[in-house]
Design a protein around this motif. Structure first.
Motif, PDB file in Angstrom:
ATOM      1  N   HIS A 117       0.932  -1.000  -0.095  1.00 28.32           N
ATOM      2  CA  HIS A 117      -0.256   0.261  -0.186  1.00 28.32           C
ATOM      3  C   HIS A 117       0.567   1.233  -0.086  1.00 28.32           C
ATOM      4  O   HIS A 117       1.762   1.342   0.597  1.00 28.32           O
ATOM      5  N   GLY A 119      -0.356   4.197  -0.490  1.00 29.46           N
ATOM      6  CA  GLY A 119      -1.433   5.859  -0.072  1.00 29.46           C
ATOM      7  C   GLY A 119      -2.869   5.792  -1.059  1.00 29.46           C
ATOM      8  O   GLY A 119      -3.228   4.898  -1.090  1.00 29.46           O
ATOM      9  N   TRP A 120      -3.283   7.059  -0.671  1.00 28.72           N
ATOM     10  CA  TRP A 120      -4.674   7.301  -1.498  1.00 28.72           C
ATOM     11  C   TRP A 120      -4.524   8.066  -2.854  1.00 28.72           C
ATOM     12  O   TRP A 120      -3.612   9.623  -2.576  1.00 28.72           O
ATOM     13  N   ASP A 121      -5.208   8.247  -4.022  1.00 27.59           N
ATOM     14  CA  ASP A 121      -4.808   8.968  -5.116  1.00 27.59           C
ATOM     15  C   ASP A 121      -5.666  10.102  -5.109  1.00 27.59           C
ATOM     16  O   ASP A 121      -5.474  10.898  -5.865  1.00 27.59           O
ATOM     17  N   SER A 123      -9.038   9.274  -5.797  1.00 31.14           N
ATOM     18  CA  SER A 123      -9.912   8.584  -5.240  1.00 31.14           C
ATOM     19  C   SER A 123     -10.277   6.726  -5.142  1.00 31.14           C
ATOM     20  O   SER A 123     -10.731   6.378  -5.108  1.00 31.14           O
ATOM     21  N   GLU A 124      -8.921   6.526  -5.062  1.00 30.97           N
ATOM     22  CA  GLU A 124      -8.431   5.569  -4.903  1.00 30.97           C
ATOM     23  C   GLU A 124      -7.560   4.414  -3.815  1.00 30.97           C
ATOM     24  O   GLU A 124      -6.142   5.879  -3.604  1.00 30.97           O
ATOM     25  N   GLN A 125      -7.588   3.414  -3.060  1.00 30.75           N
ATOM     26  CA  GLN A 125      -6.496   3.733  -2.535  1.00 30.75           C
ATOM     27  C   GLN A 125      -5.376   2.880  -3.617  1.00 30.75           C
ATOM     28  O   GLN A 125      -5.696   2.035  -4.382  1.00 30.75           O
ATOM     29  N   TYR A 127      -2.131   0.402  -4.441  1.00 34.29           N
ATOM     30  CA  TYR A 127      -1.502  -0.902  -3.951  1.00 34.29           C
ATOM     31  C   TYR A 127      -0.689  -1.141  -5.682  1.00 34.29           C
ATOM     32  O   TYR A 127      -0.742  -0.773  -6.107  1.00 34.29           O
ATOM     33  N   ASP A 508       4.137   3.030   4.403  1.00 35.66           N
ATOM     34  CA  ASP A 508       2.499   3.180   4.597  1.00 35.66           C
ATOM     35  C   ASP A 508       2.492   3.677   6.351  1.00 35.66           C
ATOM     36  O   ASP A 508       2.692   2.945   6.858  1.00 35.66           O
ATOM     37  N   GLN A 512      -3.833   7.896   7.995  1.00 31.96           N
ATOM     38  CA  GLN A 512      -4.697   8.314   6.870  1.00 31.96           C
ATOM     39  C   GLN A 512      -5.034   9.517   7.424  1.00 31.96           C
ATOM     40  O   GLN A 512      -6.402   9.960   7.734  1.00 31.96           O
ATOM     41  N   PHE A 515      -7.619  12.417   6.033  1.00 28.05           N
ATOM     42  CA  PHE A 515      -9.063  12.182   6.342  1.00 28.05           C
ATOM     43  C   PHE A 515      -9.325  12.267   7.549  1.00 28.05           C
ATOM     44  O   PHE A 515     -10.661  12.539   7.797  1.00 28.05           O
TER      45      PHE A 515
END
Ligand code: NAI
Length: 518
Positions: A117, A119-121, A123-125, A127, A508, A512, A515
């Motif tokens: 993993h 991160g978050w782009d 719109s989605e996680q 991997y 990672d 988060q 958020f």
């Protein structure tokens, strides 16, 4: 594309990092290592925690080297499966069984089939494949050869092991039939007496120093013939009994070399292989439980700048245990008894049906929960872990489909009990062979990495006892004084954190924080 941009592999990751610099084939990266310095206050007993920051640098050759793997026990279930699957993958083979059509893959290999993993782009996680983080070999790149005390060719070995479907074996036959393992060394006292009828492919004579010379010649010829930069010798032969570890025998490299010279009884075949391998500059990995990596062998590895790793592939029952007990203890539940029962019908099971070889396996299987017990002194105030019982029975009919039955009983809230019973059909060699690849591939990568803890003034290779291989091993051998970790997801996290650090990518944190705002 900034000048720090590093192309990890075509169409893979473009790392745009202020922490990396590319210089030809060399990637330089810097990493801020945060850890706590800990001390107990002598009078109050309070724990004093002082966060510290350390500057680490890594220097990595991005070009994987031409690598060969020599398997001791090539004709066994793991050996023939590991090589057969490489050939099946290289040729993109498909085969039919009554369940349908299957295609060769590398499932079960962390380096080939696990993702990390990043991160978050938005719109989605995101991997990415483990093997996109840093350039590493594929198992299909490995040149494989090896030894066996049995002279069956590799087609016969596949038939005997009953691991692959006949429709796959038929396709592999032309590729495997011409491969015959090199003759090996057999000292009957080290493996079970029921193995004696297998020993028909032996290096002549009984001189251990002559055996050492012959194995060294084999390694050197293999390296020259295939023009290899890196050779890894990996023991996937029968489990041996433990050797004695004592002064005058194997506490130092010189003692061990002298013991071989005087044909000392207590020098095992795996000791001879490890010494031969190290003297030829080949890295040595022990996939079985016996204590090959005695102090004299570790010292020799240090002198010759090669890696050693072991012990005992962590493939089925123990792998699950190393994840499950960590989960239970981390949940605040207290495993009180773990009863692990196995029956298997392959040659490994036959060998383990004798007491001294079973004992080697029992020892390596037993240590696997120690770190989890030590991690929780609320549940285990006196450090005494659960009752842990291990049983292995040989039942020929089930062949390589090892059945592992485990019962975990935990103390839970307010005097209650939770009992978990598990039945695990392990398909032993299909679980173990991908670990052979991973052990070899990560050893090869480790050859290409050096680190600095003094701001880049001096660089050094990883310690000769390659503890980062621990995730694949039941009873990890680590440098003296280093804590042993067995918990599977912690091992996975340690491995991915190390490789992202080397690649100059943030690891990672799982926090988060982005958020948190409403
Ligand atoms: P196997 O018995 O099918 O293969 C071992 C091979 O080693 C045999 O072909 C035997 O002839 C050969 N051999 C014995 N002594 C030798 C020597 N001195 N030199 C060269 N060859 C020699 O066993 P299998 O299932 O392939 O397992 C291999 C080892 O891996 C065993 O020690 C086993 O305990 C260990 N292991 C296997 C796991 C698995 O899931 N398959 C998991 C953990 C460890």
């Amino acid at each position: 594309k900034s000048k720090n941009c590093v192309e990890a592999k075509p169409q893979a990751l473009l790392v745009d990092s202020p922490f990396t610099r590319r210089d030809g084939d060399t990637l330089h990266s810097s990493y801020t290592y945060r850890r706590n310095a800990l001390a107990r206050d002598a009078t109050t007993g309070a724990l004093k925690v002082t966060p510290q920051v350390h500057d680490f640098r890594f220097r990595t050759n991005l070009k994987p080297s031409r690598t060969g793997v020599m398997l001791v026990g090539l004709g066994g279930n793991n050996g023939s499966t590991a090589l057969g699957a490489i050939i099946a993958n290289r040729h993109g083979m498909s085969w039919r069984s009554r369940d349908g059509t299957h295609t060769a893959n590398y499932f079960g290999s962390v380096t080939q089939a696990a993702t990390v993993h990043l991160g978050w782009d938005g719109s989605e996680q995101v991997y990415v494949p483990f093997n996109d983080i840093l350039p590493i070999l594929s198992p299909s790149d490995l040149v494989v050869d090896g030894w066996d005390i049995n002279g069956a060719n590799l087609y016969e070995a596949m038939l005997r092991s009953k691991v692959f479907e006949p429709t796959l074996i038929d396709q592999l036959r032309p590729h495997m039939e011409g491969i015959v393992p090199k003759p090996s060394i057999y000292y009957p006292d080290f493996i079970a007496s029921n193995q004696s009828d297998r020993a028909n492919n032996l290096i002549p004579g009984s001189s251990k120093s002559a055996h050492l010379t012959r194995i060294r010649d084999d390694i050197r010829e293999f390296k020259q013939k295939h023009e290899l930069d890196t050779v890894i010798v990996l023991w996937t032969a029968n489990t041996e009994r433990f050797t004695e570890v004592r002064a005058g025998l194997n506490m130092t490299a010189d003692e061990l070399l002298a013991a071989i010279e005087r044909n000392e009884e207590e020098v095992s075949p795996s000791n001879v292989f490890a010494v031969a391998s190290i003297l030829e500059g080949a890295h040595y990995i022990n996939g079985s439980p016996q204590n090959t990596l005695v102090p004299g062998i570790v010292q020799l590895a240090k002198k010759k700048n090669v890696f050693v790793g072991g012990d005992d592939f962590k493939s089925g029952q123990t792998k699950i245990k190393s994840a499950l007990v960590d989960f239970l203890v981390s949940s605040g539940l207290k495993p009180e008894s773990i009863v692990s029962y196995n029956h298997l019908g392959n040659n490994d099971g036959k060998n383990l049906s004798e007491q001294r070889q079973f004992r080697s396996k029992e020892i390596s299987k037993a240590s696997v929960v120690d770190d989890m017990v030590a991690a929780n002194h609320i549940l285990y105030p006196d450090g005494k872990g659960p009752d842990h019982c291990i049983v292995i029975k040989y039942v020929p009919f089930v062949g390589d489909s090892k059945r592992a039955m485990d019962e975990y009983t935990c103390s839970i809230f307010m005097g209650g009990k939770q009992t978990i019973s598990m039945h695990n059909t392990c398909e032993d060699s299909l679980l173990a062979s991908p670990l052979i690849y991973d052990l070899a591939i990560l050893t090869e990568l480790s050859v290409r990495i050096q680190y600095s803890s003094d701001g880049g003034m001096t660089y050094q290779p990883f310690h000769e006892v390659l503890s980062l291989l621990s995730i694949f091993l039941k009873a990890p051998v680590v440098p003296e004084g280093t804590p042993v970790g067995n918990a599977f997801m912690r091992q996975f996290s340690a491995l991915t954190k190390l490789f992202t650090a080397v690649a100059g990518i943030s690891s990672d944190s799982d926090l988060q924080l982005e958020f948190f705002s409403k």
